[in-house]
Scaffold this motif. Sequence first.
Motif, PDB file in Angstrom:
ATOM      1  N   UNK A 266      66.697  49.069 -14.209  1.00 10.51           N
ATOM      2  CA  UNK A 266      66.699  47.630 -13.935  1.00 10.51           C
ATOM      3  C   UNK A 266      65.729  47.213 -12.830  1.00 10.51           C
ATOM      4  N   UNK A 267      64.963  48.157 -12.271  1.00 12.79           N
ATOM      5  CA  UNK A 267      63.951  47.792 -11.269  1.00 12.79           C
ATOM      6  C   UNK A 267      62.908  46.878 -11.912  1.00 12.79           C
ATOM      7  N   UNK A 268      62.468  45.828 -11.218  1.00 13.00           N
ATOM      8  CA  UNK A 268      61.505  44.883 -11.811  1.00 13.00           C
ATOM      9  C   UNK A 268      60.244  45.590 -12.289  1.00 13.00           C
ATOM     10  N   UNK A 269      59.862  45.319 -13.538  1.00 18.52           N
ATOM     11  CA  UNK A 269      58.695  45.982 -14.109  1.00 18.52           C
ATOM     12  C   UNK A 269      57.431  45.673 -13.322  1.00 18.52           C
ATOM     13  N   UNK A 270      57.289  44.428 -12.873  1.00 17.67           N
ATOM     14  CA  UNK A 270      56.077  44.050 -12.132  1.00 17.67           C
ATOM     15  C   UNK A 270      55.981  44.799 -10.810  1.00 17.67           C
ATOM     16  N   UNK A 314      55.783  51.685 -14.670  1.00 17.60           N
ATOM     17  CA  UNK A 314      54.917  52.839 -14.385  1.00 17.60           C
ATOM     18  C   UNK A 314      54.079  53.179 -15.602  1.00 17.60           C
ATOM     19  N   UNK A 315      54.683  53.160 -16.784  1.00 14.55           N
ATOM     20  CA  UNK A 315      53.942  53.440 -18.011  1.00 14.55           C
ATOM     21  C   UNK A 315      52.753  52.491 -18.160  1.00 14.55           C
ATOM     22  N   UNK A 316      53.009  51.204 -17.927  1.00  9.20           N
ATOM     23  CA  UNK A 316      51.936  50.213 -18.081  1.00  9.20           C
ATOM     24  C   UNK A 316      50.806  50.472 -17.088  1.00  9.20           C
TER      25      UNK A 316
END
Length: 325
Positions: A266-270, A314-316
Amino acid sequence: MPPALAAGTTALALLTSISAFPAYSQNTSIAFIIGGGWVTGAYYPVAGAVCQRFEAVQPDGERCAIAPSHGSIENIEDLRSGGELMGMAQSDWVFHAYHGTSIFEEAGAFEDLRSIAALQAEPVTVMVRADLGVDSFEGLKGRKINIGEPGSGTRATWDVIADALDWSEEDQAAATEYGATEAFVSFCSGNIDAFFWLVGQPSELTNEAIRSCGAKLLSVEGEEIDELIEDNSYFRKTVIPAGTYPGQESDIVSFGVGAVLVTRADAPESLIHDLVSAIAGDIDAFAAYHPTLQGLTPQTMAGDGLSAPLHPGAERAYEELGVKW
């Protein structure tokens, strides 16, 4: 200066040198907190390096901070309970937490555990007083060896090794359970014979124990250790090269794990994207913060022994950098 006083002075100096990293109690306007480890180990300053890279590229002055802890197990449990947003942990205990095995069997699988980056290698590091004439790990049986604080990754790994070697409770009856700083002072004061921990190399505390307190390093190898490595993909053979420490004339053969920066799903992707971009986008600047990070690459960050899935942010970031894993 007596050895005990010298040891205490050195430990205090090490603590003071690390205090430049922001502690969460000193700054309430922060984007996130990273669960670190012993302040005299590698987790705490490496977490500080992560914070410094993040802050260096924030146009609005966002900050992050580090929370001292007992290490891997505490950091993972804190993530599970919704505490700090990120934490440092050994790859073996990330594996067991994600799958709900070993000491995490009762708590169950932590399926929301996510990896951000694989960081430094952490060899099993064993120091013994040189004047004891002990030349092998097996020679430590029954001696006063510090095996790490309960709740730390070091202690949990010790239990795995002792089980693999079939050491009895009697064989470990003289063992102590200190944190790194207390163990260092006790070792240099002559109160314990040996000091076991997992730490990135080179380690300043290890260097000081060898330079000032008559310590030498022991290899950790043998048939049982080979089987342990073969049976567990998160373990790997390691070598502490000759010349890493004063008077070290030969390679020290050991095995170990990798340190991983982890978070929750749930950590913000940005936020995770920006953090990874700040680190991997200028890997030389990041590696310059701490000697254990030398040789790190974006490729190893994304795929070197990760035991839980990468966070989408991280993947992005890795994809944008052209990293494949």
